[in-house]
Design a protein around this motif. Structure first.
Motif, PDB file in Angstrom:
ATOM      1  N   ASN A 373       0.811  -1.217   0.000  1.00  0.00           N
ATOM      2  CA  ASN A 373       0.000   0.000   0.000  1.00  0.00           C
ATOM      3  C   ASN A 373       0.841   1.263   0.000  1.00  0.00           C
ATOM      4  O   ASN A 373       0.303   2.369  -0.054  1.00  0.00           O
ATOM      5  CB  ASN A 373      -0.953   0.000   1.203  1.00  0.00           C
ATOM      6  CG  ASN A 373      -0.202  -0.106   2.514  1.00  0.00           C
ATOM      7  OD1 ASN A 373       1.017  -0.297   2.534  1.00  0.00           O
ATOM      8  ND2 ASN A 373      -0.921  -0.013   3.615  1.00  0.00           N
ATOM      9  N   ILE A 374       2.187   1.122   0.065  1.00  0.00           N
ATOM     10  CA  ILE A 374       3.045   2.311   0.045  1.00  0.00           C
ATOM     11  C   ILE A 374       3.992   2.331  -1.154  1.00  0.00           C
ATOM     12  O   ILE A 374       4.464   3.399  -1.541  1.00  0.00           O
ATOM     13  CB  ILE A 374       3.863   2.437   1.348  1.00  0.00           C
ATOM     14  CG1 ILE A 374       4.749   1.210   1.540  1.00  0.00           C
ATOM     15  CG2 ILE A 374       2.950   2.667   2.533  1.00  0.00           C
ATOM     16  CD1 ILE A 374       5.703   1.345   2.714  1.00  0.00           C
ATOM     17  N   PHE A 375       4.282   1.156  -1.750  1.00  0.00           N
ATOM     18  CA  PHE A 375       5.261   1.128  -2.836  1.00  0.00           C
ATOM     19  C   PHE A 375       5.008  -0.077  -3.721  1.00  0.00           C
ATOM     20  O   PHE A 375       4.779  -1.189  -3.241  1.00  0.00           O
ATOM     21  CB  PHE A 375       6.672   1.047  -2.261  1.00  0.00           C
ATOM     22  CG  PHE A 375       7.760   0.963  -3.304  1.00  0.00           C
ATOM     23  CD1 PHE A 375       8.107   2.070  -4.046  1.00  0.00           C
ATOM     24  CD2 PHE A 375       8.427  -0.228  -3.532  1.00  0.00           C
ATOM     25  CE1 PHE A 375       9.119   1.998  -5.004  1.00  0.00           C
ATOM     26  CE2 PHE A 375       9.429  -0.319  -4.480  1.00  0.00           C
ATOM     27  CZ  PHE A 375       9.767   0.804  -5.219  1.00  0.00           C
ATOM     28  N   ASN A 376       5.041   0.148  -5.036  1.00  0.00           N
ATOM     29  CA  ASN A 376       4.913  -0.924  -6.020  1.00  0.00           C
ATOM     30  C   ASN A 376       6.123  -0.904  -6.945  1.00  0.00           C
ATOM     31  O   ASN A 376       6.580   0.168  -7.353  1.00  0.00           O
ATOM     32  CB  ASN A 376       3.646  -0.767  -6.867  1.00  0.00           C
ATOM     33  CG  ASN A 376       2.382  -0.957  -6.056  1.00  0.00           C
ATOM     34  OD1 ASN A 376       2.402  -1.555  -4.979  1.00  0.00           O
ATOM     35  ND2 ASN A 376       1.277  -0.433  -6.553  1.00  0.00           N
ATOM     36  N   GLN A 377       6.610  -2.102  -7.269  1.00  0.00           N
ATOM     37  CA  GLN A 377       7.717  -2.203  -8.219  1.00  0.00           C
ATOM     38  C   GLN A 377       7.517  -3.428  -9.097  1.00  0.00           C
ATOM     39  O   GLN A 377       7.213  -4.522  -8.611  1.00  0.00           O
ATOM     40  CB  GLN A 377       9.056  -2.318  -7.497  1.00  0.00           C
ATOM     41  CG  GLN A 377      10.247  -2.395  -8.453  1.00  0.00           C
ATOM     42  CD  GLN A 377      11.547  -2.673  -7.741  1.00  0.00           C
ATOM     43  OE1 GLN A 377      11.605  -3.558  -6.890  1.00  0.00           O
ATOM     44  NE2 GLN A 377      12.578  -1.930  -8.069  1.00  0.00           N
ATOM     45  N   ASP A 378       7.699  -3.243 -10.397  1.00  0.00           N
ATOM     46  CA  ASP A 378       7.697  -4.339 -11.367  1.00  0.00           C
ATOM     47  C   ASP A 378       8.995  -4.251 -12.158  1.00  0.00           C
ATOM     48  O   ASP A 378       9.312  -3.188 -12.720  1.00  0.00           O
ATOM     49  CB  ASP A 378       6.497  -4.226 -12.314  1.00  0.00           C
ATOM     50  CG  ASP A 378       5.180  -4.434 -11.593  1.00  0.00           C
ATOM     51  OD1 ASP A 378       4.727  -5.582 -11.512  1.00  0.00           O
ATOM     52  OD2 ASP A 378       4.612  -3.436 -11.099  1.00  0.00           O
ATOM     53  N   GLN A 379       9.716  -5.372 -12.213  1.00  0.00           N
ATOM     54  CA  GLN A 379      11.008  -5.370 -12.899  1.00  0.00           C
ATOM     55  C   GLN A 379      11.134  -6.606 -13.769  1.00  0.00           C
ATOM     56  O   GLN A 379      10.894  -7.721 -13.311  1.00  0.00           O
ATOM     57  CB  GLN A 379      12.155  -5.328 -11.890  1.00  0.00           C
ATOM     58  CG  GLN A 379      13.517  -5.275 -12.543  1.00  0.00           C
ATOM     59  CD  GLN A 379      14.626  -5.019 -11.542  1.00  0.00           C
ATOM     60  OE1 GLN A 379      15.460  -4.140 -11.736  1.00  0.00           O
ATOM     61  NE2 GLN A 379      14.671  -5.773 -10.460  1.00  0.00           N
ATOM     62  N   ASP A 380      11.511  -6.403 -15.033  1.00  0.00           N
ATOM     63  CA  ASP A 380      11.747  -7.485 -15.977  1.00  0.00           C
ATOM     64  C   ASP A 380      13.205  -7.469 -16.397  1.00  0.00           C
ATOM     65  O   ASP A 380      13.770  -6.399 -16.656  1.00  0.00           O
ATOM     66  CB  ASP A 380      10.859  -7.336 -17.220  1.00  0.00           C
ATOM     67  CG  ASP A 380       9.383  -7.430 -16.883  1.00  0.00           C
ATOM     68  OD1 ASP A 380       9.034  -8.226 -15.993  1.00  0.00           O
ATOM     69  OD2 ASP A 380       8.581  -6.692 -17.492  1.00  0.00           O
TER      70      ASP A 380
END
Length: 527
Positions: A373-380
């Protein structure tokens, strides 16, 4: 015709495009890529990253009216000199020999560079400065809290200040030969390795003592003293209710009454130990390497056969069960907070609270997701560093950030404020995401750079400003040295050939043609 000033603030950005990351002092370091599910807190305002400007100056993509406050200067003679000023913003930048030399001032902040040998940053905020020599080989950093010199991670001198002007807990290290400093508990220390010396509260131990090491050396840690003779072959252990000895690798044993007992025979082939005897979770371990090993405690049971290939673990504290059918190729994990299936090299999937990792055709494609609820990260990633695409979002305010790199072709970034940047080539950016690389090295190899915002403002540079172009609203400026330069504002146009050999100016209904760099020419039109 008066100098066209409405482009000055924006054109200053083009100087920076030859050195794109030598940004104004407010420009942040590139974000690190978190590899673990630990979640960074959302950057507080104004700690949110400052938008990466379309060039190294703070003026990039700004309203055109900024330049009208006070006249600036642009002088270019590619590739020798590129000089730009904006008195209204307290900014000036002088670049010599393309990206090699840089002298930039922004208010009271200053950047000086002789790439890649030298880079110095002076910041008025906090009275801090940093100097890098052939980054990352050596650096000197000075802040109100500390003063540090370091060379190749081997030589380091640090002084930590409790109050301004006071030095406290200074240390000097020249690995692996010399260490000195001062411990708050044990006082000053000095060691000339391996001949003689003492070390206190460093390197994970309370005390080190040595005389002609490895002939003799001792350590003290949490009340346990270990003395080594002809390290690592002979040693003794002593402490309160604690004794032990080792004749490595033949035999060794040690124990502390009611706390632990350990033993090995022909290490590593047979080892056994019981630890935590004075806790609620006493743990018993035994290993007959590599055939069999076991771990038993109230919170955990584990077995391994032909280590490390086959085995299972029942972790009752973390509430999961793991089975290694043929580690690391075929494994499963089942639990309340973690579930994983591994069938390498085809597929692997690991799910934990707020974190998910997937491999496809390892090591071809890796995908990581971190959502909270404070930080989102998506990494490929493709082949670890061949291609990396990192996307971040802070749900609280919806701000986003992105960094995409493909070795060795390009780097693309987008700041939370919507300013995008693209550069070519990118020989290390997919591997090293460091501010020092951006400041000291990247300007030397970036042949093409472009920055733009969501309003259509942009700045472009090719070959360190051999050609540059800037668009800000209806205004346009570009130059291809030495053939042609063009400025267009809402009020005037200025076209020059061969740096002014032929000059044609238009302002309203008035026109002027001048030749051979003369300050006057043929005028017509107007009233």
């Amino acid at each position: 015709m008066p100098r066209i000033t409405t482009h000055i603030a924006g054109l200053l950005t083009l100087c920076a495009l030859s050195q794109p990351v030598q940004a104004a002092p407010a420009q942040p370091a590139q974000p690190a890529q978190p590899a673990q599910p630990a979640q960074p807190a959302q950057p507080a305002q104004p700690a949110q990253p400052v938008p990466e400007q379309p060039a190294q100056t703070a003026q990039g993509v700004q309203p055109a009216q900024t330049a009208q406050k006070e006249e600036g200067t642009i002088f270019t003679f590619w590739p020798l000199v590129d000089y730009r000023t904006s008195p209204a913003d307290g900014f000036s930048n002088l670049s010599l020999l393309g990206p090699i030399f840089k002298f930039q001032n922004k208010g009271e902040d200053r950047d000086t560079a002789f790439r890649p040998l030298f880079y110095r940053k002076d910041r008025s905020k906090g009275s801090a400065h940093a100097t890098y020599f052939l980054y990352p080989a050596a650096f000197h950093e000075n802040t109100p809290d500390s003063d540090t010199y370091e060379v190749m991670r081997l030589f380091q001198v640090s002084n930590f200040r409790k109050e301004e002007g006071e030095k406290k807990n200074g240390t000097t290290t020249f690995l692996p030969f010399y260490v000195s400093g001062e411990s708050p508990k044990r006082g000053k220390y000095r060691a000339f390795i391996p001949f003689y010396g003492d070390i206190y509260d460093r390197f994970w131990r309370d005390e080190y003592h040595m005389v002609m090491f490895p002939l003799y050396g001792s350590t003290v840690n949490r009340g346990t003293t270990t003395k080594h003779y002809l390290y690592p072959f002979f040693s003794t252990t002593s402490g309160e209710n604690e004794t032990g000895f080792e004749v490595f690798p033949l035999y060794g044993q040690s124990h502390k009454d009611g706390v632990y007992r350990k033993r090995f025979v022909l290490w590593p082939f047979y080892t056994s130990e019981t630890t935590g005897m004075n806790t609620e979770n006493p743990t018993d371990k035994a290993t007959l390497f590599p055939l069999y090993s076991r771990t038993d405690s109230p919170k955990k049971t584990s077995r391994s056969y032909l280590w490390p290939f086959f085995g299972y673990t029942d972790d009752r504290e973390k509430k999961y069960q793991e089975v290694d059918y043929f580690w690391p190729f075929i494994t499963t994990v089942r639990g309340e907070k973690r579930n994983a299936n591994t069938f390498l090299p085809l597929y692997a999937h690991d799910v934990r609270p707020e974190y998910e990792k997937t491999w496809y055709l390892w090591p071809l494609l890796k995908r990581e997701q971190m959502h909270s609820n404070i930080f989102n990260q998506d990494q490929d990633r493709v082949l670890y560093f061949l291609y990396r695409d990192n996307r971040e979002m802070w749900p609280k305010d919806g701000s986003t950030r992105r960094r995409t790199a493909m070795w060795p072709l390009f780097l693309y970034t987008k700041s939370p404020e919507g300013v995008s940047a693209f550069s070519f080539p990118a020989p290390v950016e997919s591997v090293l995401d460091k501010e020092g690389i951006e400041e000291n090295w990247a300007p030397l190899w970036r042949l093409y750079q472009r920055r733009w915002d969501e309003s259509g403002n942009s700045a472009t540079s090719i070959l360190w400003n051999l050609f540059w172009e800037e668009r800000r609203g209806p205004e346009l400026a570009y130059e291809l040295f030495p053939l042609v330069s063009y400025r267009r504002t809402t009020q005037a146009r200025d076209l020059k050939l061969l740096k002014g050999l032929v000059s044609l100016k238009h302002k309203g209904d008035e026109h002027e043609l001048s030749l051979f760099w003369l300050p006057f020419g043929l005028k017509w039109g107007g009233t």
